[in-house]
Design a protein around this motif. Sequence first.
Motif, PDB file in Angstrom:
ATOM      1  N   ALA A 295       0.708  -1.046  -0.051  1.00 22.87           N
ATOM      2  CA  ALA A 295      -0.041  -0.242   0.034  1.00 22.87           C
ATOM      3  C   ALA A 295       1.022   1.281  -0.091  1.00 22.87           C
ATOM      4  O   ALA A 295       0.470   2.105  -0.627  1.00 22.87           O
ATOM      5  N   ILE A 296       2.051   1.272   0.823  1.00 20.87           N
ATOM      6  CA  ILE A 296       2.846   2.393   0.849  1.00 20.87           C
ATOM      7  C   ILE A 296       3.637   2.740  -0.655  1.00 20.87           C
ATOM      8  O   ILE A 296       3.283   3.897  -0.912  1.00 20.87           O
ATOM      9  N   THR A 297       3.810   1.757  -1.274  1.00 17.89           N
ATOM     10  CA  THR A 297       4.402   1.772  -2.417  1.00 17.89           C
ATOM     11  C   THR A 297       3.482   2.152  -3.642  1.00 17.89           C
ATOM     12  O   THR A 297       3.701   3.230  -4.331  1.00 17.89           O
ATOM     13  N   THR A 298       2.226   1.912  -3.323  1.00 16.56           N
ATOM     14  CA  THR A 298       1.128   1.987  -4.362  1.00 16.56           C
ATOM     15  C   THR A 298       0.879   3.700  -4.146  1.00 16.56           C
ATOM     16  O   THR A 298       0.439   4.260  -5.321  1.00 16.56           O
ATOM     17  N   LEU A 299       0.707   4.010  -3.055  1.00 12.17           N
ATOM     18  CA  LEU A 299       0.495   5.477  -2.875  1.00 12.17           C
ATOM     19  C   LEU A 299       1.375   6.413  -3.258  1.00 12.17           C
ATOM     20  O   LEU A 299       0.915   7.390  -4.004  1.00 12.17           O
ATOM     21  N   ASP A 300       2.475   5.983  -3.336  1.00  9.70           N
ATOM     22  CA  ASP A 300       3.842   6.875  -3.630  1.00  9.70           C
ATOM     23  C   ASP A 300       3.589   6.778  -5.220  1.00  9.70           C
ATOM     24  O   ASP A 300       3.772   8.137  -5.881  1.00  9.70           O
ATOM     25  N   ILE A 301       3.390   5.674  -5.775  1.00  8.64           N
ATOM     26  CA  ILE A 301       3.272   5.679  -7.274  1.00  8.64           C
ATOM     27  C   ILE A 301       2.085   6.305  -7.830  1.00  8.64           C
ATOM     28  O   ILE A 301       2.163   7.246  -8.877  1.00  8.64           O
ATOM     29  N   LEU A 302       0.758   6.239  -7.398  1.00  4.72           N
ATOM     30  CA  LEU A 302      -0.216   7.130  -7.730  1.00  4.72           C
ATOM     31  C   LEU A 302      -0.102   8.499  -7.682  1.00  4.72           C
ATOM     32  O   LEU A 302      -0.501   9.193  -8.455  1.00  4.72           O
ATOM     33  N   LYS A 303       0.645   8.992  -6.584  1.00  8.81           N
ATOM     34  CA  LYS A 303       1.082  10.563  -6.223  1.00  8.81           C
ATOM     35  C   LYS A 303       2.092  10.855  -7.461  1.00  8.81           C
ATOM     36  O   LYS A 303       2.199  11.896  -8.114  1.00  8.81           O
ATOM     37  N   ARG A 304       3.107  10.010  -7.366  1.00  5.16           N
ATOM     38  CA  ARG A 304       4.525  10.638  -8.266  1.00  5.16           C
ATOM     39  C   ARG A 304       4.064  10.404  -9.823  1.00  5.16           C
ATOM     40  O   ARG A 304       4.500  11.425 -10.648  1.00  5.16           O
ATOM     41  N   ASP A 305       3.356   9.462 -10.213  1.00  2.00           N
ATOM     42  CA  ASP A 305       2.875   9.327 -11.462  1.00  2.00           C
ATOM     43  C   ASP A 305       1.597  10.044 -12.185  1.00  2.00           C
ATOM     44  O   ASP A 305       1.511   9.704 -13.230  1.00  2.00           O
ATOM     45  N   ASN A 306       1.239  10.644 -11.318  1.00  2.00           N
ATOM     46  CA  ASN A 306      -0.220  11.420 -11.392  1.00  2.00           C
ATOM     47  C   ASN A 306      -1.310  10.203 -12.131  1.00  2.00           C
ATOM     48  O   ASN A 306      -1.668  10.720 -13.351  1.00  2.00           O
ATOM     49  N   ILE A 307      -1.521   9.441 -11.660  1.00  2.00           N
ATOM     50  CA  ILE A 307      -2.074   8.239 -12.196  1.00  2.00           C
ATOM     51  C   ILE A 307      -3.428   8.471 -12.522  1.00  2.00           C
ATOM     52  O   ILE A 307      -4.229   8.148 -13.408  1.00  2.00           O
ATOM     53  N   ALA A 308      -4.393   9.400 -11.493  1.00  2.00           N
ATOM     54  CA  ALA A 308      -5.439   9.989 -11.889  1.00  2.00           C
ATOM     55  C   ALA A 308      -5.588  10.543 -13.157  1.00  2.00           C
ATOM     56  O   ALA A 308      -6.650  10.524 -13.931  1.00  2.00           O
ATOM     57  N   ASN A 309      -4.665  11.490 -13.673  1.00  2.00           N
ATOM     58  CA  ASN A 309      -4.692  12.287 -14.854  1.00  2.00           C
ATOM     59  C   ASN A 309      -4.525  11.297 -15.880  1.00  2.00           C
ATOM     60  O   ASN A 309      -5.291  11.324 -17.087  1.00  2.00           O
ATOM     61  N   LYS A 310      -3.755  10.041 -16.006  1.00  2.00           N
ATOM     62  CA  LYS A 310      -3.531   9.057 -17.013  1.00  2.00           C
ATOM     63  C   LYS A 310      -4.918   8.202 -16.951  1.00  2.00           C
ATOM     64  O   LYS A 310      -5.500   7.956 -18.113  1.00  2.00           O
ATOM     65  N   ALA A 311      -5.504   7.935 -15.875  1.00  2.00           N
ATOM     66  CA  ALA A 311      -6.771   7.302 -15.857  1.00  2.00           C
ATOM     67  C   ALA A 311      -7.941   8.320 -16.626  1.00  2.00           C
ATOM     68  O   ALA A 311      -8.710   7.708 -17.506  1.00  2.00           O
ATOM     69  N   ARG A 312      -7.962   9.514 -16.333  1.00  4.95           N
ATOM     70  CA  ARG A 312      -8.913  10.429 -16.948  1.00  4.95           C
ATOM     71  C   ARG A 312      -8.319  10.529 -18.549  1.00  4.95           C
ATOM     72  O   ARG A 312      -9.468  10.436 -19.434  1.00  4.95           O
ATOM     73  N   THR A 313      -7.431  10.575 -18.719  1.00  2.00           N
ATOM     74  CA  THR A 313      -7.141  10.614 -20.328  1.00  2.00           C
ATOM     75  C   THR A 313      -7.471   9.492 -21.162  1.00  2.00           C
ATOM     76  O   THR A 313      -8.127   9.498 -22.125  1.00  2.00           O
ATOM     77  N   ILE A 314      -7.090   8.364 -20.548  1.00  2.04           N
ATOM     78  CA  ILE A 314      -7.460   6.931 -21.268  1.00  2.04           C
ATOM     79  C   ILE A 314      -9.053   6.900 -21.156  1.00  2.04           C
ATOM     80  O   ILE A 314      -9.534   6.510 -22.231  1.00  2.04           O
ATOM     81  N   GLY A 315      -9.587   7.306 -20.043  1.00  4.08           N
ATOM     82  CA  GLY A 315     -11.025   7.302 -20.158  1.00  4.08           C
ATOM     83  C   GLY A 315     -11.952   7.924 -21.242  1.00  4.08           C
ATOM     84  O   GLY A 315     -12.876   7.604 -21.978  1.00  4.08           O
ATOM     85  N   LEU A 316     -11.104   9.070 -21.403  1.00  2.00           N
ATOM     86  CA  LEU A 316     -11.942  10.086 -22.268  1.00  2.00           C
ATOM     87  C   LEU A 316     -11.550   9.529 -23.701  1.00  2.00           C
ATOM     88  O   LEU A 316     -12.555   9.436 -24.653  1.00  2.00           O
ATOM     89  N   LYS A 317     -10.542   8.923 -24.022  1.00  2.00           N
ATOM     90  CA  LYS A 317     -10.275   8.269 -25.219  1.00  2.00           C
ATOM     91  C   LYS A 317     -10.928   7.388 -25.930  1.00  2.00           C
ATOM     92  O   LYS A 317     -11.944   7.332 -27.055  1.00  2.00           O
ATOM     93  N   LEU A 318     -11.191   6.264 -24.779  1.00  2.00           N
ATOM     94  CA  LEU A 318     -11.982   5.150 -25.041  1.00  2.00           C
ATOM     95  C   LEU A 318     -13.434   5.624 -25.078  1.00  2.00           C
ATOM     96  O   LEU A 318     -14.113   4.883 -26.026  1.00  2.00           O
ATOM     97  N   VAL A 319     -14.068   6.424 -24.269  1.00  3.40           N
ATOM     98  CA  VAL A 319     -15.690   6.680 -24.228  1.00  3.40           C
ATOM     99  C   VAL A 319     -15.777   7.396 -25.753  1.00  3.40           C
ATOM    100  O   VAL A 319     -16.735   7.127 -26.362  1.00  3.40           O
ATOM    101  N   ALA A 320     -15.056   8.247 -26.235  1.00  8.77           N
ATOM    102  CA  ALA A 320     -14.986   8.988 -27.420  1.00  8.77           C
ATOM    103  C   ALA A 320     -14.987   8.067 -28.633  1.00  8.77           C
ATOM    104  O   ALA A 320     -15.702   7.954 -29.600  1.00  8.77           O
ATOM    105  N   ALA A 321     -13.921   7.143 -28.562  1.00  5.59           N
ATOM    106  CA  ALA A 321     -13.989   6.160 -29.713  1.00  5.59           C
ATOM    107  C   ALA A 321     -14.999   5.400 -29.632  1.00  5.59           C
ATOM    108  O   ALA A 321     -15.751   4.693 -30.865  1.00  5.59           O
ATOM    109  N   LEU A 322     -15.642   4.674 -28.544  1.00  9.70           N
ATOM    110  CA  LEU A 322     -16.480   3.694 -28.529  1.00  9.70           C
ATOM    111  C   LEU A 322     -17.978   4.155 -28.779  1.00  9.70           C
ATOM    112  O   LEU A 322     -18.843   3.328 -29.427  1.00  9.70           O
ATOM    113  N   SER A 323     -18.338   5.159 -28.560  1.00  7.10           N
ATOM    114  CA  SER A 323     -19.740   5.683 -28.273  1.00  7.10           C
ATOM    115  C   SER A 323     -20.342   5.631 -29.522  1.00  7.10           C
ATOM    116  O   SER A 323     -21.663   5.131 -29.641  1.00  7.10           O
ATOM    117  N   PRO A 324     -19.974   6.233 -30.803  1.00  9.08           N
ATOM    118  CA  PRO A 324     -20.559   6.064 -31.788  1.00  9.08           C
ATOM    119  C   PRO A 324     -20.938   4.649 -32.681  1.00  9.08           C
ATOM    120  O   PRO A 324     -21.908   4.315 -32.932  1.00  9.08           O
TER     121      PRO A 324
END
Length: 407
Positions: A295-324
């Motif tokens: 858990a300690i290492t995971t929290l470090d990675i989530l913060k250091r690598d801005n995983i939330a931003n990566k998830a948001r970017t991927i999600g927007l790309k997938l939803v836009a591509a799949l929806s039509p």
Amino acid sequence: MREETLSMLRSHSNRSRAKLSSMMNLPIEHAAQGSEIIDTQGQTYLDCGGFGVFILGHRHPEVVESVVQQLNILPMSSRTLVNNTLAIASKKLADFCPETLDYTFFTNSGTESTELALKLARANGCNKVVAITGSYHGKTLGALSVTHRSAFRAPFEPLFDEVTFVARDDMTALSACFENDSDRVAVIIEPVQGEGGVYALSSEFVQLAKALCVAHDGLLIADEIQSGLARTGFDWAIEAHQVTPDMMLVGKGLSGGVVPCAALVATAATFEPLNKDFMLHSSTFGGSPIALAAAITTLDILKRDNIANKARTIGLKLVAALSPHATKAGVRVRGSGVLIGLDAQNPARAGQLTLALLQHKVITSHSLSNANTVRLTPSALLTEVQINQIITACIAAFSSLPAKDLP
């Protein structure tokens, strides 16, 4: 090997589960790395399943290394002597959470965290609980009492009294639960319902829940077991509503998909019953050093690598591509970050979609409280090639579905 494995599962693990695996002709998983799983026949699958556990993929090297190091030093705690790993992990999780959520109790699973939240609500005088239709909080008796799906509840009723379900985003029904000022009420919500089919609560509804709890001395419990830890494109999904709960439930990706680990975090005021008497709740294996190292290492990675931003970017790309393509096939796409729902409109089509994606080597998650919806819960570390693989597989799977118009 496959038939022998299924035979042992039928005889000694679970007969109905083994029967379903046989009917679906599911392969046997053998190894995993990153976003991929390899079966015993050497076939490679892109893992978009795992029920939200693998936000960092499988066997992230830094998480694995931290677990190996802890395994070689002190994997389990004496539960008597002071544990430094617990101290570090508690502070690190509190620091990663919204302000005022300062106290942590580590558990082994999300449903254990739910049980503790319900106990703390009782200890704080909240004997009535409001839950939301479509909710899923676990299957132990307390958690099941606030889980909405009747198929899970019926065999074990009567469950806990004084639980009221209100429809998602029904402001009038929520307000009515606070009309009796003599009752103290705890409200438990998922900011984004995962097992319910990937439905996000409105900001107005979440903010009203918080305001009512403040005005009537109640407690707001945010279940972020699936929606938290960067999965929806925020560190915590409730951040989108600018609300801080009194308790938050954490799980799934907390240990980077390597060792089971979950937690409850709470404000000092809410946690006070446990601060006064730590013996009120305990767990032999919860908060083991080996899980906390992950858990300690995971929290470090989530913060250091801005995983939330990566998830948001991927999600927007997938939803836009799949929806039509989904709309043409009569499928609705709902998504928040890398928590994406493909609503096929009925269970039969959802099953067909699951099998079609599996044929294209993409593993998905079904939705425990919404049989119409197939979920994509991939890692936030997908490569561009893997993102395109998901898009290609989904388009092909959509085209294989029988026609059905969206209502």
